[in-house]
Design an enzyme around this catalytic site. Structure first.
Site, mmCIF file in Angstrom:
data_model
loop_
_atom_site.group_PDB
_atom_site.id
_atom_site.type_symbol
_atom_site.label_atom_id
_atom_site.label_comp_id
_atom_site.label_asym_id
_atom_site.label_seq_id
_atom_site.Cartn_x
_atom_site.Cartn_y
_atom_site.Cartn_z
ATOM 1 N N ASP A 26 28.586 -3.687 -81.472
ATOM 2 C CA ASP A 26 29.442 -4.534 -82.291
ATOM 3 C C ASP A 26 29.633 -3.828 -83.632
ATOM 4 O OD1 ASP A 26 30.861 -6.940 -82.973
ATOM 5 O OD2 ASP A 26 29.140 -7.511 -84.191
ATOM 6 N N ASP A 28 31.130 -5.444 -87.172
ATOM 7 C CA ASP A 28 30.815 -6.174 -88.400
ATOM 8 C C ASP A 28 29.438 -6.814 -88.291
ATOM 9 O OD1 ASP A 28 31.097 -7.327 -90.904
ATOM 10 O OD2 ASP A 28 33.161 -7.917 -90.542
#
Length: 343
Positions: A26, A28
């Site tokens: 991922d 952020d």
């Protein structure tokens, strides 16, 4: 059987970056926050890549194109090609292409990332419900997306045009705080039409399928900071996961996680990819030991004894909490134990 934070036999004493061939990361809260690299991220990823691990960046944000995301990562000191980025726009475009004819028109409510992904699958983005679309797709369009775009989607969906959404994350982090995400925009159209979209993004299977198709991963490790997208997505894909505590999840949320939100491993940050995770072992009478800590589930609270690394204490507490909870959620108070760990 419920999951617990544990060490796979093949990863014991071995870096996770060596035990798994591909990291599905991922962005952020894991690699960057507010556009800036998270501490230890750049050097950790460089070391993992140098050791032979493939790095793929998996995002539910359908606004930016893979080229744009790759450019941002490269500027941060993480050399990345567009082929290393997988977006929910790509996942939803594939989903649509499997249900409408080649060259079909698709009404786009969102940004350039969606348009690029649709063209990649041989579909034609259009802007109006009057353009005879074969499908409607919604993805995050940024804070300036006009309200009229939701009306355009509603006109088509109300006529029975198949409706798709890149993802349904209700919120998205910004430099000023938490802002409405694509899920909030999807709710506008759902309320107006009474319809339900087909959704592609994390934690649902179409997103995991897209990452595997594009990376060719045979032994992937999902790395994320969110239990309800990253970790649940790994659970649904039946692959292992590493939760890093650089994003939205805290210790209390982790202890209370239901089975689908329980990661295989937990660590402070991306340096956890470069080490073998310490083993959590049963310690008798319902206790679990990790490092110098032993955790047990008392009558109404989780109890922790010992000393050592705070993360080892958290790992032991997770094993105790999740064992007691089984397929449910642990209702015992772990606040005092977490405070002792500074978490």
């Amino acid at each position: 059987m419920s999951r617990s934070v544990r060490t796979r036999p093949e990863a014991s004493g071995q870096a996770l970056s060596e035990a798994y061939d591909t990291a599905l990361l991922d962005l952020d809260g894991v690699v960057y926050a507010g556009g800036n690299a998270i501490v230890h991220a750049v050097e950790s990823l460089a070391t993992a890549r140098a050791g032979g691990m493939r790095l793929a960046y998996v995002t539910n944000n359908a606004l930016r194109t893979p080229d744009t995301v790759a450019g941002h990562l490269t500027e941060l000191g993480i050399p990345t090609g567009a082929e290393d980025v997988i977006t929910s726009a790509q996942a939803v475009a594939r989903l649509i292409s499997e249900q409408v004819p080649q060259g079909a028109r698709v009404l786009v409510i969102g940004g350039e990332g969606l348009r690029v992904a649709l063209r990649e699958r041989g579909l034609v983005p259009v802007e109006s419900a009057d353009d005879d679309p074969a499908a409607v797709v919604q993805g995050y369009g940024g804070p300036t997306l006009p309200w009229g775009r939701f009306a355009e989607a509603s006109y088509a969906v109300a006529r029975g045009v198949p409706w798709f959404a890149s993802n349904t994350d209700l919120t998205i982090p910004s430099g000023r705080g938490i802002a409405p995400g694509n899920g909030a925009a999807v709710e506008v159209v759902r309320i107006a039409t009474g319809a339900q979209p087909q959704v592609a993004g994390k934690p649902l299977p179409p997103m995991h399928r897209e990452t595997i198709l594009r990376t060719g991963a045979r032994r992937p490790l999902v790395v994320g900071d969110r239990l309800d997208t990253d970790i649940e997505g790994a659970f649904n894909g039946e692959v292992d996961s590493l939760l890093v505590l650089t994003g939205v999840t805290d210790g209390a949320q982790l202890l209370a996680a239901p089975p689908q939100h329980r990661p295989t491993y937990v660590d402070a940050d991306l340096r956890g990819m470069l080490t073998g995770q310490p083993e959590v072992v049963a310690a008798g009478e319902g206790g679990f030991r990790c490092g110098g800590w032993t955790a047990t589930a008392g009558a109404d609270r989780l109890e922790l004894d010992g000393e050592g690394e705070a993360l080892d204490g958290l790992r032991a507490l997770c094993a105790a909490a999740w064992t007691v909870a089984g397929e449910g959620v642990c209702e015992r108070d772990g606040g005092k134990a977490l405070a002792r760990l500074g978490l």
